[in-house]
Motif scaffolding. Structure first.
Motif, PDB file in Angstrom:
ATOM      1  N   TRP A  53       4.422   2.374 -17.992  1.00 55.85           N
ATOM      2  CA  TRP A  53       4.820   1.299 -17.090  1.00 55.85           C
ATOM      3  C   TRP A  53       4.580   1.678 -15.630  1.00 55.85           C
ATOM      4  O   TRP A  53       4.260   0.826 -14.808  1.00 55.85           O
ATOM      5  N   MET A  54       4.707   2.986 -15.303  1.00 52.45           N
ATOM      6  CA  MET A  54       4.453   3.414 -13.924  1.00 52.45           C
ATOM      7  C   MET A  54       2.963   3.362 -13.604  1.00 52.45           C
ATOM      8  O   MET A  54       2.576   3.015 -12.486  1.00 52.45           O
ATOM      9  N   GLN A  55       2.138   3.689 -14.576  1.00 50.25           N
ATOM     10  CA  GLN A  55       0.692   3.570 -14.358  1.00 50.25           C
ATOM     11  C   GLN A  55       0.310   2.104 -14.188  1.00 50.25           C
ATOM     12  O   GLN A  55      -0.499   1.764 -13.319  1.00 50.25           O
ATOM     13  N   ASP A  56       0.887   1.248 -15.016  1.00 52.42           N
ATOM     14  CA  ASP A  56       0.664  -0.187 -14.849  1.00 52.42           C
ATOM     15  C   ASP A  56       1.122  -0.637 -13.464  1.00 52.42           C
ATOM     16  O   ASP A  56       0.439  -1.429 -12.803  1.00 52.42           O
ATOM     17  N   GLY A 104       2.407  -9.777 -21.169  1.00 50.71           N
ATOM     18  CA  GLY A 104       2.762  -8.479 -20.602  1.00 50.71           C
ATOM     19  C   GLY A 104       1.587  -7.532 -20.723  1.00 50.71           C
ATOM     20  O   GLY A 104       0.484  -7.924 -21.099  1.00 50.71           O
ATOM     21  N   SER A 105       1.825  -6.302 -20.432  1.00 46.76           N
ATOM     22  CA  SER A 105       0.788  -5.279 -20.503  1.00 46.76           C
ATOM     23  C   SER A 105       0.254  -5.147 -21.927  1.00 46.76           C
ATOM     24  O   SER A 105       1.007  -5.253 -22.895  1.00 46.76           O
ATOM     25  N   ALA A 106      -1.025  -4.872 -22.039  1.00 49.98           N
ATOM     26  CA  ALA A 106      -1.634  -4.631 -23.353  1.00 49.98           C
ATOM     27  C   ALA A 106      -1.303  -3.230 -23.860  1.00 49.98           C
ATOM     28  O   ALA A 106      -1.507  -2.922 -25.029  1.00 49.98           O
ATOM     29  N   ASN A 107      -0.787  -2.383 -22.996  1.00 52.17           N
ATOM     30  CA  ASN A 107      -0.450  -1.008 -23.355  1.00 52.17           C
ATOM     31  C   ASN A 107       0.975  -0.926 -23.901  1.00 52.17           C
ATOM     32  O   ASN A 107       1.895  -1.506 -23.333  1.00 52.17           O
ATOM     33  N   TYR A 108       1.142  -0.184 -24.978  1.00 54.29           N
ATOM     34  CA  TYR A 108       2.478   0.042 -25.530  1.00 54.29           C
ATOM     35  C   TYR A 108       3.313   0.790 -24.494  1.00 54.29           C
ATOM     36  O   TYR A 108       2.899   1.815 -23.957  1.00 54.29           O
ATOM     37  N   SER A 145       0.834  -1.206   0.000  1.00 55.88           N
ATOM     38  CA  SER A 145       0.000   0.000   0.000  1.00 55.88           C
ATOM     39  C   SER A 145       0.870   1.259   0.000  1.00 55.88           C
ATOM     40  O   SER A 145       0.539   2.247  -0.660  1.00 55.88           O
ATOM     41  N   LEU A 146       1.978   1.227   0.705  1.00 51.10           N
ATOM     42  CA  LEU A 146       2.901   2.366   0.695  1.00 51.10           C
ATOM     43  C   LEU A 146       3.498   2.542  -0.704  1.00 51.10           C
ATOM     44  O   LEU A 146       3.565   3.661  -1.220  1.00 51.10           O
ATOM     45  N   GLY A 147       3.892   1.440  -1.331  1.00 48.64           N
ATOM     46  CA  GLY A 147       4.415   1.504  -2.694  1.00 48.64           C
ATOM     47  C   GLY A 147       3.388   2.051  -3.676  1.00 48.64           C
ATOM     48  O   GLY A 147       3.720   2.834  -4.566  1.00 48.64           O
ATOM     49  N   ILE A 148       2.139   1.661  -3.504  1.00 49.85           N
ATOM     50  CA  ILE A 148       1.065   2.148  -4.372  1.00 49.85           C
ATOM     51  C   ILE A 148       0.934   3.660  -4.265  1.00 49.85           C
ATOM     52  O   ILE A 148       0.851   4.371  -5.268  1.00 49.85           O
ATOM     53  N   VAL A 149       0.928   4.155  -3.045  1.00 49.50           N
ATOM     54  CA  VAL A 149       0.795   5.600  -2.830  1.00 49.50           C
ATOM     55  C   VAL A 149       1.983   6.348  -3.420  1.00 49.50           C
ATOM     56  O   VAL A 149       1.811   7.368  -4.092  1.00 49.50           O
ATOM     57  N   VAL A 150       3.185   5.842  -3.200  1.00 50.10           N
ATOM     58  CA  VAL A 150       4.393   6.520  -3.698  1.00 50.10           C
ATOM     59  C   VAL A 150       4.405   6.548  -5.230  1.00 50.10           C
ATOM     60  O   VAL A 150       4.644   7.597  -5.843  1.00 50.10           O
ATOM     61  N   VAL A 151       4.102   5.420  -5.857  1.00 46.52           N
ATOM     62  CA  VAL A 151       4.119   5.365  -7.327  1.00 46.52           C
ATOM     63  C   VAL A 151       3.005   6.232  -7.905  1.00 46.52           C
ATOM     64  O   VAL A 151       3.221   6.980  -8.866  1.00 46.52           O
ATOM     65  N   CYS A 152       1.821   6.174  -7.320  1.00 48.51           N
ATOM     66  CA  CYS A 152       0.705   6.990  -7.807  1.00 48.51           C
ATOM     67  C   CYS A 152       1.031   8.481  -7.665  1.00 48.51           C
ATOM     68  O   CYS A 152       0.785   9.273  -8.585  1.00 48.51           O
ATOM     69  N   PHE A 153       1.619   8.857  -6.538  1.00 49.40           N
ATOM     70  CA  PHE A 153       2.024  10.244  -6.331  1.00 49.40           C
ATOM     71  C   PHE A 153       3.051  10.661  -7.382  1.00 49.40           C
ATOM     72  O   PHE A 153       2.963  11.758  -7.958  1.00 49.40           O
ATOM     73  N   ALA A 154       4.021   9.791  -7.662  1.00 47.00           N
ATOM     74  CA  ALA A 154       5.044  10.098  -8.665  1.00 47.00           C
ATOM     75  C   ALA A 154       4.418  10.275 -10.047  1.00 47.00           C
ATOM     76  O   ALA A 154       4.804  11.183 -10.800  1.00 47.00           O
ATOM     77  N   VAL A 155       3.427   9.454 -10.383  1.00 44.04           N
ATOM     78  CA  VAL A 155       2.751   9.572 -11.684  1.00 44.04           C
ATOM     79  C   VAL A 155       2.042  10.915 -11.789  1.00 44.04           C
ATOM     80  O   VAL A 155       2.127  11.614 -12.811  1.00 44.04           O
ATOM     81  N   VAL A 156       1.365  11.316 -10.726  1.00 42.78           N
ATOM     82  CA  VAL A 156       0.636  12.593 -10.733  1.00 42.78           C
ATOM     83  C   VAL A 156       1.609  13.764 -10.834  1.00 42.78           C
ATOM     84  O   VAL A 156       1.392  14.702 -11.614  1.00 42.78           O
ATOM     85  N   VAL A 157       2.693  13.719 -10.069  1.00 39.74           N
ATOM     86  CA  VAL A 157       3.686  14.794 -10.110  1.00 39.74           C
ATOM     87  C   VAL A 157       4.306  14.887 -11.510  1.00 39.74           C
ATOM     88  O   VAL A 157       4.435  15.983 -12.074  1.00 39.74           O
TER      89      VAL A 157
END
Length: 183
Positions: free
Chosen positions: A49-52, A126-130, A26-38
């Motif tokens: 890949w960060m959104q994934d 893998g991810s369906a997203n390029y 959960s801490l990793g989720i918050v940190v990565v999500c925050f980084a994506v928004v920033v």
């Protein structure tokens, strides 16, 4: 009966360990999500890949900690009758629920997920997203882990119920005992 107590303790200990480890995601989720928004709003850039990553971490965490939540009795329960019930009635309800509902549910999930997960591993999906993350097959394997950990905890619940109904609840550690219906 001491073997049953040991089994209940072993399964509950496994789910406690898995839950304690994976709860940190959960801490990793918050940190990565925050980084994506920033990145998106301050630097006008984004990495798929960060959104994934934060979505996959979320999926991994919630499937892995399901058995832990069941052990802690943290699942949603319609407890109009259960909450105030005496401990022996709670044990009988849990035993019935595990045998009739929980274990068949876990079997169905594992049975239908197995081909889906096996195919993902065969293809190295893998991810369906390029630009997305590789290794989706690992995340899909958490479906099987979910079914296994919840089923194991269901067996521990059934064991606990049998101990209570046979008058041996005192053999269980305090943290694994039923809470009084008078709370």
């Amino acid at each position: 009966m001491s073997a049953l107590v040991a089994l209940v303790r072993l399964i509950s200990g496994l789910n406690r360990l898995v839950g304690s480890v994976f709860a940190w995601l959960s801490l990793g989720i918050v940190v990565v999500c925050f980084a994506v928004v920033v990145q998106r709003y301050l630097f006008s850039t984004s990495y798929v890949w960060m959104q994934d990553l934060y979505i996959w971490l979320n999926g991994a965490m919630f499937t892995a900690v399901a058995g832990f939540a069941l052990m802690r009795d943290d699942h949603v329960r319609v407890d109009v009758f259960y909450r105030k019930a005496p401990i022996r009635r709670k044990a009988a309800i849990d035993l019935f629920g595990v045998i009739v509902f929980l274990l068949p549910y876990c079997y169905v999930v594992a049975f239908y997920a197995w081909p889906f997960v096996a195919r993902a591993w065969r293809y190295g999906e893998g991810s369906a997203n390029y630009g997305g993350m590789p290794g989706l097959y690992v995340l899909k394997a958490f479906i099987i882990a979910f079914a296994a950990l919840v089923a194991l905890q269901g067996l521990a619940m059934a064991g606990r119920s049998i101990l209570v109904l046979s008058g041996r609840e005192a053999d269980l550690p305090e943290r694994l005992r039923y809470k009084s219906g008078q709370e």
